[in-house]
Design a protein around this motif. Structure first.
Motif, PDB file in Angstrom:
ATOM      1  N   ARG A  16       0.817  -1.204   0.000  1.00 58.53           N
ATOM      2  CA  ARG A  16       0.000   0.000   0.000  1.00 58.53           C
ATOM      3  C   ARG A  16       0.852   1.256   0.000  1.00 58.53           C
ATOM      4  NH1 ARG A  16      -3.357  -0.363   5.151  1.00 58.53           N
ATOM      5  NH2 ARG A  16      -1.545   0.085   6.378  1.00 58.53           N
ATOM      6  N   ILE A  36      -0.272   5.181   1.093  1.00 58.98           N
ATOM      7  CA  ILE A  36      -1.717   5.368   1.045  1.00 58.98           C
ATOM      8  C   ILE A  36      -2.283   5.203   2.455  1.00 58.98           C
ATOM      9  CG2 ILE A  36      -3.894   4.476   0.127  1.00 58.98           C
ATOM     10  CD1 ILE A  36      -2.318   3.454  -2.276  1.00 58.98           C
ATOM     11  N   ASP A  95      -8.117   5.053   2.930  1.00 56.95           N
ATOM     12  CA  ASP A  95      -8.224   5.127   1.473  1.00 56.95           C
ATOM     13  C   ASP A  95      -7.930   3.792   0.805  1.00 56.95           C
ATOM     14  OD1 ASP A  95      -8.877   7.804   1.534  1.00 56.95           O
ATOM     15  OD2 ASP A  95      -6.789   8.456   1.378  1.00 56.95           O
ATOM     16  N   LYS A 153      -9.217   1.031   1.329  1.00 53.85           N
ATOM     17  CA  LYS A 153     -10.440   0.276   1.058  1.00 53.85           C
ATOM     18  C   LYS A 153     -10.953   0.504  -0.363  1.00 53.85           C
ATOM     19  CE  LYS A 153     -13.470   3.767   2.966  1.00 53.85           C
ATOM     20  NZ  LYS A 153     -14.311   4.153   4.059  1.00 53.85           N
ATOM     21  N   GLN A 154     -10.600   1.640  -0.958  1.00 52.92           N
ATOM     22  CA  GLN A 154     -11.014   1.900  -2.332  1.00 52.92           C
ATOM     23  C   GLN A 154     -10.375   0.917  -3.306  1.00 52.92           C
ATOM     24  OE1 GLN A 154      -9.981   5.996  -2.943  1.00 52.92           O
ATOM     25  NE2 GLN A 154     -11.803   6.753  -1.911  1.00 52.92           N
ATOM     26  N   TYR A 155      -9.277   0.330  -2.925  1.00 45.65           N
ATOM     27  CA  TYR A 155      -8.613  -0.669  -3.758  1.00 45.65           C
ATOM     28  C   TYR A 155      -9.072  -2.076  -3.411  1.00 45.65           C
ATOM     29  CZ  TYR A 155      -5.516   3.242  -4.707  1.00 45.65           C
ATOM     30  OH  TYR A 155      -5.029   4.459  -5.065  1.00 45.65           O
ATOM     31  N   PHE A 204     -12.002  -3.212  -1.695  1.00 46.35           N
ATOM     32  CA  PHE A 204     -13.401  -3.591  -1.878  1.00 46.35           C
ATOM     33  C   PHE A 204     -13.726  -4.009  -3.309  1.00 46.35           C
ATOM     34  CE2 PHE A 204     -14.838  -1.062   2.069  1.00 46.35           C
ATOM     35  CZ  PHE A 204     -14.497  -2.131   2.877  1.00 46.35           C
ATOM     36  N   PRO A 205     -13.272  -3.291  -4.335  1.00 41.01           N
ATOM     37  CA  PRO A 205     -13.532  -3.785  -5.696  1.00 41.01           C
ATOM     38  C   PRO A 205     -12.886  -5.145  -5.969  1.00 41.01           C
ATOM     39  CG  PRO A 205     -12.931  -1.475  -5.765  1.00 41.01           C
ATOM     40  CD  PRO A 205     -12.691  -1.945  -4.363  1.00 41.01           C
TER      41      PRO A 205
END
Length: 82
Positions: free
Chosen positions: A18, A21, A25, A27-29, A31-32
């Motif tokens: 990471r 980061i 933030d 989690k934006q990477y 969760f998808p």
């Protein structure tokens, strides 16, 4: 290796990947990725179930209406067309 050691090792690896980061933030990477992993697993499960149900018939297993994800898209498209 204990469970705690494994968790600490994996957490350290995630921190390295990471980089700078912020954890919130990150989690934006993640969760998808989790979403697409689940969709992929669901497709694999349903494909295998269709193969088992049909006795190994590939054309049956690949038929769109035998897959929940394709059926959901089919129904959604039909509802949106109304």
């Amino acid at each position: 290796m204990t469970q705690k050691q494994l968790e600490d090792y994996l957490w350290g690896a995630a921190n390295i990947l990471r980089g700078m980061i912020d954890a919130a933030d990150f989690k934006q990477y993640i969760f998808p990725l989790l979403f697409f992993k689940r969709v992929s697993d669901l497709w694999d499960e349903e494909y295998k179930a269709a193969l088992d149900e049909s006795g190994g018939d590939l054309s049956y297993a690949e038929f769109a209406q035998n897959n929940y994800l394709n059926l959901l898209k089919f129904v959604t498209d039909k509802l949106l067309a109304i």
